[in-house]
Design an enzyme around this catalytic site. Structure first.
Site, mmCIF file in Angstrom:
data_model
loop_
_atom_site.group_PDB
_atom_site.id
_atom_site.type_symbol
_atom_site.label_atom_id
_atom_site.label_comp_id
_atom_site.label_asym_id
_atom_site.label_seq_id
_atom_site.Cartn_x
_atom_site.Cartn_y
_atom_site.Cartn_z
ATOM 1 N N HIS A 120 7.818 -26.603 -0.440
ATOM 2 C CA HIS A 120 7.257 -27.703 -1.229
ATOM 3 C C HIS A 120 6.189 -27.194 -2.190
ATOM 4 C CE1 HIS A 120 9.375 -30.716 1.217
ATOM 5 N NE2 HIS A 120 9.343 -29.729 2.090
ATOM 6 N N GLU B 140 0.824 -1.208 0.000
ATOM 7 C CA GLU B 140 0.000 0.000 0.000
ATOM 8 C C GLU B 140 0.862 1.263 0.000
ATOM 9 O OE1 GLU B 140 -2.914 0.212 3.184
ATOM 10 O OE2 GLU B 140 -4.546 0.082 1.746
ATOM 11 N N LYS C 214 -13.728 0.935 -4.209
ATOM 12 C CA LYS C 214 -14.770 1.437 -3.299
ATOM 13 C C LYS C 214 -15.834 2.205 -4.080
ATOM 14 C CE LYS C 214 -12.000 2.102 0.890
ATOM 15 N NZ LYS C 214 -11.516 3.120 1.831
HETATM 16 O O1 PA5 Z 1 -3.150 1.517 6.005
HETATM 17 C C1 PA5 Z 1 -4.165 2.055 5.603
HETATM 18 O O2 PA5 Z 1 -4.281 3.292 5.540
HETATM 19 C C2 PA5 Z 1 -5.366 1.240 5.185
HETATM 20 O O3 PA5 Z 1 -5.037 -0.105 5.115
HETATM 21 C C3 PA5 Z 1 -6.496 1.401 6.166
HETATM 22 O O4 PA5 Z 1 -6.027 1.076 7.448
HETATM 23 C C4 PA5 Z 1 -7.668 0.503 5.818
HETATM 24 O O5 PA5 Z 1 -8.093 0.794 4.527
HETATM 25 C C5 PA5 Z 1 -8.802 0.694 6.791
HETATM 26 O O6 PA5 Z 1 -9.201 2.027 6.808
HETATM 27 P P1 PA5 Z 1 -10.276 2.563 7.811
HETATM 28 O O7 PA5 Z 1 -9.763 2.386 9.205
HETATM 29 O O8 PA5 Z 1 -10.407 4.000 7.443
HETATM 30 O O9 PA5 Z 1 -11.532 1.784 7.592
#
Ligand code: PA5
Length: 419
Positions: free
Chosen positions: A298, A277, A410
């Site tokens: 394996h 990310e 989303k």
């Molecule tokens: O690291 C990040 O920013 C994302 O993985 C968020 O933690 C994840 O999308 C969850 O977001 P939220 O807490 O706003 O639902």
């Protein structure tokens, strides 16, 4: 504290080239150590004092004690960065007994959600809805079904007492807490989910599970002190960040994180999320994957040794034995007598050494030596990788703190569901 060794029989990056690249990257380290204005809204994690100082720790411990006294289960509602850090430590270190941690908010599968709800039947529980942006569908929808389940089991007052929300100040989640009498705790506004291990987000569920969060924070602080005090030539996070970028420039598109310890299964997920990310954007990025050995030897082991040269490998090498188990002869002719009297710790280490020897003939192998698998060293690992990921992202030329690509699915989902 954390040693980095390289095993690469083809010497794809010479020590000289590495040192030169580290010297070139010294300004990146200097800027990161100082904290950068352009990332002011995302660097609350850089100094642990900010969200894991003494006052916060006391508050976390006091809420955790209350939960422990009244519950035998605790539902962590959260997805991605809102659950991965806590889960990686809990699944590795939680001892039997105490409050069981149950996970929700990370799936839309009715099968998984019904299973989760069934696991709560007949038990006393509390819930923690962890959501930075309280619009994410997965945690939001799980929070709803859990409120419904609680309403059937508890009086409104009791259900409210058992509901905790970890959200940002001023958010609609905070307003909901004020209206309904839920406990509200802060999700740092200046910390993204995947960098939030040292805050209420990671520490509260860990404390409820009986993890020694003070040791974990101490490990993080020690790593913070080391990485902020050492210069480019001796900074392990910069060395790792530079190395992975050098390999990437040589055409290795993937990094495989590997270990011989199944306790690290959920840590692998945290690490994959952190790098995927943070770095996968603007058409760039090293694709992070993880493997749990011996199992994967394996399976993907064949590809690693013999397939297309896509990846370099980073091993987590735990120095202190995680346990002992000696294998004895039972007098039967099974041709395994060469193992008689050997400890599985020793056998597992032999597998580790053999794998590094075999794989390093094919690809660069980076070995990160970690003292032990305990809360203190988890703290070190979290801070080390977060800081290294920041440096690596800077070397790659991307913003390591945003995640614009996550919004695409989303948008389509909200459209399909009529939001
Ligand atoms: O690291 C990040 O920013 C994302 O993985 C968020 O933690 C994840 O999308 C969850 O977001 P939220 O807490 O706003 O639902």
């Amino acid at each position: 504290m954390l040693n980095i060794n390289i095993r690469d029989s083809a010497a794809r990056v010479t020590e000289e080239a590495l040192l030169q690249a580290i010297r070139d990257a010294a300004p990146v380290l200097k800027r990161a150590q100082a904290g950068e204005e352009k990332y002011a809204d995302s660097q609350g994690w850089l100094r642990l004092e900010q969200w894991a100082g003494e006052d916060w720790l006391r508050q976390i411990e006091s809420i955790a004690e209350r939960v422990k006294k009244t519950c035998d289960a605790f539902v962590l509602i959260g997805v991605g960065g809102s659950n991965n850090a806590a889960r990686s430590v809990i699944e590795a270190l939680k001892e039997d007994g105490g409050v069981e941690i149950i996970y929700a908010g990370n799936t839309l599968s009715p099968h998984a959600l019904n299973k989760m709800l069934r696991s709560l039947e007949g038990r006393d529980y509390a819930i923690d809805c962890i959501a930075k942006n309280f619009e994410t569908l997965e945690p939001g929808s799980s929070f709803r079904i859990l409120r419904e389940a609680m309403a059937k089991k508890y009086s409104p007052e009791e259900a409210a007492k058992r509901t905790i929300c970890t959200g940002t100040y001023g958010s609609s989640l905070e307003k909901l807490c004020q209206q309904e009498g839920y406990t509200f705790v802060p999700f740092p506004t200046d910390v993204g989910g995947r960098y939030s291990a040292f805050s209420f987000v990671g520490l509260l569920p860990m404390a409820v599970a009986g993890i020694d969060i003070r040791s974990l924070v101490r490990g993080g602080r020690d790593m913070e002190a080391l990485l902020h005090a050492t210069d480019a030539a001796s900074n392990p996070a910069l060395r790792y960040a530079v190395l992975r970028n050098l390999y990437h420039r040589q055409g290795y598109a993937l990094e495989m994180l590997a270990s011989f310890e199944p306790q690290l299964r959920w840590f692998n997920k945290w690490w994959v999320q952190l790098f995927a990310e943070s770095e996968g954007k603007d058409g760039k990025g090293i694709f992070p994957v993880a493997a749990e050995y011996s199992e994967e030897l394996h399976a993907v082991g064949q590809y690693l040794q013999d397939g297309a040269p896509l990846m370099f490998e980073t091993f987590l090498d735990i120095q202190e034995p995680t346990d002992h188990l000696v294998i004895h002869s039972d007098g039967k002719q099974d041709h395994f007598d060469y193992l008689n009297g050997k400890d599985f710790w020793e056998i597992n280490r032999a597998a580790f050494d053999a794998t590094v020897t075999a794989h390093s003939a094919k690809m660069p192998c980076v070995i990160l030596e970690i003292g032990a698998l305990d809360a203190y060293h988890f703290g070190q690992l979290f801070y080390f990788f977060q800081f290294a990921c920041y440096l690596s992202g800077e070397l790659l030329g991307i913003n390591p703190f945003d995640q614009p690509g996550v919004e695409a699915y989303k948008g389509w989902m909200f459209k399909a569901l009529g939001k």
